[in-house]
Design an enzyme around this catalytic site. Structure first.
Site, PDB file in Angstrom:
ATOM      1  N   GLU A  58       0.905  -1.112   0.123  1.00  0.00           N
ATOM      2  CA  GLU A  58       0.230   0.042   0.054  1.00  0.00           C
ATOM      3  C   GLU A  58       0.895   1.373  -0.108  1.00  0.00           C
ATOM      4  O   GLU A  58       0.579   2.336  -0.684  1.00  0.00           O
ATOM      5  CB  GLU A  58      -0.987  -0.098   1.176  1.00  0.00           C
ATOM      6  CG  GLU A  58      -2.099  -1.134   1.027  1.00  0.00           C
ATOM      7  CD  GLU A  58      -2.903  -0.821   0.247  1.00  0.00           C
ATOM      8  OE1 GLU A  58      -3.005   0.263  -0.557  1.00  0.00           O
ATOM      9  OE2 GLU A  58      -3.590  -1.758  -0.359  1.00  0.00           O
ATOM     10  N   CYS A 230     -25.814   2.831 -10.944  1.00  0.00           N
ATOM     11  CA  CYS A 230     -24.888   4.054 -11.206  1.00  0.00           C
ATOM     12  C   CYS A 230     -25.757   5.237 -11.735  1.00  0.00           C
ATOM     13  O   CYS A 230     -26.446   5.157 -12.838  1.00  0.00           O
ATOM     14  CB  CYS A 230     -23.827   3.736 -12.277  1.00  0.00           C
ATOM     15  SG  CYS A 230     -22.781   5.082 -12.640  1.00  0.00           S
TER      16      CYS A 230
END
Ligand code: SF4
Length: 413
Positions: A58, A230
């Site tokens: 990360e 969406c």
């Protein structure tokens, strides 16, 4: 207290949340990219090692593409397979391995945090996002959430650039995506949406969707596993129905999540009307004179002088050719004289400005700086003794230079 965000921008139907989780996870199971840190997080039984692997990946992935990171990650894990191994490394070794990844302070802080885990936390990684963020230097809210959910199964959301894009499109959030109102709302949404039984996979799926399907410029809406949820896509396909209230009707000018009233929907942009970013500040323009000092080494091969940068600030602790930042608008002749003066102070012997040979200019763009290196060379006869009270310095061959902790900009030089 600020007013809660209008419900039209949120996921308020439990059935819709369930459907979205299911669709996204099913797509992820089928389409996810094979990445070395994913394989390790999925198979490693030691929780600390899992946490460490996710953490390293990360930190490397911040501001850097997956394709670039894979090689660095593999070399890193080979060299320092555990936190304990990393804690024993020197900063020089860390900088050498990190060289080329950019944002060098990330590697340094990773190593500092590993030392802290070993010396103060008995070698045990914190297990929750809250503790990770509180106890580990360099671990912010996003990284803490990613480690806690992927390595330890905590049901906590994550918000990075990919997640911002996906969620803003899913819910037609068009206010400045770096504003506190939008960021707070996105964190709340990510925490509410995250799948309780597979939080790590869900978070990775959302990020993967942003990285591979819901991409910034030309999203692949037709292939999107959450297209039926969406609102940006619905808006693009059907426009705004005149009689039915829609999300864009949240009291123009009042809603903290809608686009500003002055920025209407641009139909040529479609779903990429979202998210909206505040205008970027232009990068700072800098010029730096740098000198490649060259001598013949003991075997006749050319050697070059490099000096170490200060331990804080831009490119902290990295090595470079002797360099001098130049004032704005400084004439070339004056710049050359200042560089000669600096070299003279370093070497304790006269350096004539006209002896510096101009080689050319190298431009390098850092995230916030447009840097131009004005490059000179100076061949030297005999040995040169540098003032040890100034920056640490050493002579290196070309191969040694490439293996040293030098920035990409210096490699260009
Ligand atoms: Fe993104 Fe298109 Fe999917 Fe909406 S439908 S989330 S805009 S890829």
């Amino acid at each position: 207290a600020p007013a809660p965000p209008p419900a039209r921008h949120l996921f308020s139907e439990p059935a819709e949340v369930e459907a979205l989780r299911g669709n996204l996870l099913a797509w992820y199971d089928q389409c996810k990219r094979d990445l070395p840190w994913r394989a390790l997080a999925a198979t490693e039984s030691d929780a600390d090692r899992r946490g460490y692997a996710v953490w390293v990946s990360e930190i490397m992935l911040q501001q850097t593409q997956v394709a670039t990171v894979i090689d660095y990650y593999n070399r890193w894990m080979q060299k320092w397979p555990t936190l304990q191994a990393l804690a024993q490394a020197s900063l020089e070794e860390v900088n050498e391995l990190w060289a080329g990844l950019g944002y060098y302070s990330r590697g340094k802080r990773l190593q500092e945090a590993a030392r802290k885990v070993v010396s103060e936390l008995a070698g045990r990684m914190p297990r929750t996002a809250e503790d990770l963020e509180k106890l580990l230097p360099g671990v912010g809210r996003y990284t803490a959430g990613a480690i806690a959910s992927i390595a330890y199964g905590q049901a906590t959301g994550v918000v990075d650039g990919n997640v911002i894009r996906v969620l803003c499109r899913l819910r037609c959030i068009g206010a400045d995506s770096s504003s506190p109102a939008v960021i707070d709302c996105l964190w709340d949404m990510a925490n509410a949406l995250v799948d309780r039984s597979r939080p790590g996979d869900f978070n990775q799926a959302l990020m993967e969707l942003g990285a591979t399907v819901c991409v910034p410029k030309a999203p692949l809406c037709g292939e999107c596993p959450v297209k039926q949820h969406c609102r940006a896509r619905r808006r693009k396909l059907f426009g705004k129905p005149p009689t039915v209230p829609d999300v864009e009707d949240c009291g123009v000018g009042d809603c903290p999540l809608c686009p500003p009233a002055t920025e209407l929907w641009d139909s040529s942009l479609g779903v990429t009307n979202f998210p909206r970013k505040a205008a970027k500040k232009p990068p700072r323009v800098m010029r730096t004179a740098t000198c490649v000092l060259e001598r013949r080494g003991c075997h006749g091969a050319p050697e070059f002088l490099i000096v170490q940068r200060p331990s804080s600030g831009l490119l902290a602790g990295l090595w470079e050719f002797p360099s001098l930042p130049l004032a704005q608008g400084l004439q070339e002749e004056r710049a050359r004289e200042e560089l000669a003066d600096q070299l003279q102070a370093w070497m304790g012997r006269p350096v004539a400005a006209k002896g510096l040979r101009f080689m050319g200019e190298v431009i390098h763009i850092f995230s916030h700086i447009h840097q131009t290196y004005v490059v000179y060379s100076l061949p030297l006869d005999g040995d040169v003794v540098l003032d040890p009270a100034l920056s640490p310095s050493r002579w290196v061959t070309e191969d040694e230079f490439r293996a040293s902790a030098v920035s990409t900009a210096m490699k260009k030089v």
